[in-house]
Enzyme design. Structure first.
Site, PDB file in Angstrom:
ATOM      1  N   ALA A 133       0.831  -1.218   0.000  1.00  0.00           N
ATOM      2  CA  ALA A 133       0.000   0.000   0.000  1.00  0.00           C
ATOM      3  C   ALA A 133       0.863   1.264   0.000  1.00  0.00           C
ATOM      4  O   ALA A 133       1.917   1.275   0.629  1.00  0.00           O
ATOM      5  CB  ALA A 133      -0.901   0.007   1.239  1.00  0.00           C
ATOM      6  N   CYS A 252      13.000   4.085   1.530  1.00  0.00           N
ATOM      7  CA  CYS A 252      13.155   5.539   1.375  1.00  0.00           C
ATOM      8  C   CYS A 252      13.891   6.075   2.592  1.00  0.00           C
ATOM      9  O   CYS A 252      13.598   7.159   3.086  1.00  0.00           O
ATOM     10  CB  CYS A 252      11.813   6.232   1.160  1.00  0.00           C
ATOM     11  SG  CYS A 252      10.624   5.939   2.471  1.00  0.00           S
TER      12      CYS A 252
HETATM   13  N1  SAM Z   1       5.314  -0.111  -1.999  1.00  0.00           N
HETATM   14  C1  SAM Z   1       4.352   0.911  -1.627  1.00  0.00           C
HETATM   15  C2  SAM Z   1       4.134   1.810  -2.810  1.00  0.00           C
HETATM   16  O1  SAM Z   1       4.991   1.909  -3.688  1.00  0.00           O
HETATM   17  O2  SAM Z   1       3.059   2.436  -2.884  1.00  0.00           O
HETATM   18  C3  SAM Z   1       4.813   1.678  -0.395  1.00  0.00           C
HETATM   19  C4  SAM Z   1       5.066   0.757   0.757  1.00  0.00           C
HETATM   20  S1  SAM Z   1       5.353   1.559   2.310  1.00  0.00           S
HETATM   21  C5  SAM Z   1       7.023   2.020   2.125  1.00  0.00           C
HETATM   22  C6  SAM Z   1       5.465   0.178   3.388  1.00  0.00           C
HETATM   23  C7  SAM Z   1       4.166  -0.551   3.630  1.00  0.00           C
HETATM   24  O3  SAM Z   1       4.451  -1.748   4.368  1.00  0.00           O
HETATM   25  C8  SAM Z   1       3.153   0.204   4.471  1.00  0.00           C
HETATM   26  O4  SAM Z   1       1.931   0.293   3.774  1.00  0.00           O
HETATM   27  C9  SAM Z   1       2.975  -0.658   5.729  1.00  0.00           C
HETATM   28  O5  SAM Z   1       1.658  -0.660   6.251  1.00  0.00           O
HETATM   29  C10 SAM Z   1       3.352  -2.028   5.206  1.00  0.00           C
HETATM   30  N2  SAM Z   1       3.791  -3.016   6.210  1.00  0.00           N
HETATM   31  C11 SAM Z   1       4.409  -2.793   7.402  1.00  0.00           C
HETATM   32  N3  SAM Z   1       4.705  -3.952   8.009  1.00  0.00           N
HETATM   33  C12 SAM Z   1       4.259  -4.937   7.197  1.00  0.00           C
HETATM   34  C13 SAM Z   1       4.258  -6.358   7.282  1.00  0.00           C
HETATM   35  N4  SAM Z   1       4.823  -6.994   8.331  1.00  0.00           N
HETATM   36  N5  SAM Z   1       3.714  -7.062   6.270  1.00  0.00           N
HETATM   37  C14 SAM Z   1       3.162  -6.431   5.199  1.00  0.00           C
HETATM   38  N6  SAM Z   1       3.128  -5.094   5.067  1.00  0.00           N
HETATM   39  C15 SAM Z   1       3.674  -4.349   6.051  1.00  0.00           C
END
Ligand code: SAM
Length: 325
Positions: A133, A252
């Site tokens: 997300a 990032c």
């Molecule tokens: N890749 C996305 C984009 O380009 O739009 C952005 C990703 S953001 C940097 C990281 C995401 O990892 C967040 O939405 C967060 O809720 C999710 N996240 C955190 N811990 C996680 C886990 N253990 N398993 C899956 N998702 C996780």
């Protein structure tokens, strides 16, 4: 510079530029005085807005022409197939145009678009997007695959699933399956993907040019917390990746603890994994000796993006390949 001189200098710069002192101390050790000043200055300048034209929904030339009629000139980012800079400053936000609502483009940073191009997903492959997300990279992966094969988009946060799902819908993606769960437990899915993207949840230290509150919002304990989670997620990812499969790890963050240290540890634990070169002039090599800590030499093949060198938010990309079984 003695330890005391460094601390005193960091204190002055931290006050002048509004950062927590520990951050400036780290920049001074990593880069020295001159580069630290360049970084601090660059973080005060706006990052150029960039978009990805979504060829699942519209032809590139059609979007360029439609935006030109609205006085938005799109300039191609030289190494990106679908990435363009656009000057939206005098109009409204890039998300407020009809073309955006129709899914003709996605507002996305240049390093983010570069990440998916580096992953290079192919038609008919099975691809995991492990931290998906709001879906910038999921929708880009689907675009590269022309809606063939399957993208399994994993996201843990229930609230953020809404934005992921709506972006998938808006962008006309039909090959994605959204799965709410913890990427650290993906073994349970019993699938061996050809490619994996782990765009890890990080401390966001690279986002200071976009979000100045990051200058004071995170301590070193936060960085270590993120690093532990990143390490666990990357380990889980490697355990399910198919033999000869490719994984791209990105953040990032500019902190070596969340980037090179993580990959260095993974290479020690997984000899079946090798870093592969990223053929890009954009960015600079990954660090092999940050803070005097000697790391795997192949980390040079990773790419770092920094505000003062590349005019972007700070970002890290490392591409790795698993050996045949
Ligand atoms: N890749 C996305 C984009 O380009 O739009 C952005 C990703 S953001 C940097 C990281 C995401 O990892 C967040 O939405 C967060 O809720 C999710 N996240 C955190 N811990 C996680 C886990 N253990 N398993 C899956 N998702 C996780």
């Amino acid at each position: 510079m003695s330890r005391k001189e460094l601390r005193d200098r960091a204190k002055v710069l931290a006050k002048e530029h509004g950062y927590l002192q520990y951050m400036i101390e780290r920049y001074l050790v990593l880069w020295g005085e001159q580069e630290t000043l360049q970084f601090l200055e660059a973080c005060e300048k706006p990052v150029k807005t960039s978009i990805r034209i979504n060829t699942l929904k519209a032809d590139q030339e059609v979007v360029i022409e439609r935006m030109r009629r609205k006085k938005i000139i799109l300039d191609r980012v030289p190494w990106l197939e679908s990435g363009f800079y656009g000057d939206f400053a005098d109009t409204s936000t890039p998300g407020a145009f009809l073309e955006h609502m129709l899914g003709f483009y996605y507002v996305q940073g240049v390093p983010s678009m570069t990440t998916v191009q580096v992953l290079d997903p192919q038609l008919e492959e099975t691809v995991f997007d492990l931290a998906a997300a709001p879906g910038g990279k999921t929708t880009h992966i689907a675009q590269q695959m022309q809606n063939t094969g399957r993208v399994i988009a994993i996201e843990q946060d229930r609230q953020r699933l809404n934005s992921l799902e709506s972006n998938i819908l808006r962008c006309g993606v039909t090959n994605a399956i959204v799965y709410r769960g913890d990427a650290k437990k993906i073994q349970a899915l019993n699938i061996q993907p050809d490619k994996i993207l782990l765009d890890a949840p990080c401390s966001g230290e690279g986002l200071i040019p976009l979000d100045p509150t990051r200058k004071t919002s995170k301590t070193m304990a936060d960085v270590h917390y993120c690093a532990t989670r990143e390490n666990e997620m990357l380990n889980a990812a490697i355990s399910v990746l198919a033999p000869e499969g490719t994984i791209v790890y990105s953040t990032c963050s500019i902190a070596p603890e969340e980037n090179e240290y993580i990959v260095d540890d993974i290479l020690k634990r997984h000899p079946e994994l090798k870093i592969v070169p990223i053929p890009l002039e954009f960015g600079s090599p990954g660090y092999t000796e940050p803070f005097g800590v000697h790391l795997n030499e192949s980390l040079r093949l990773a790419r770092r993006f920094l505000p003062h060198q590349d005019g972007t938010e700070g970002f890290f990309i490392c591409k790795m390949k698993k050996e045949a079984a």
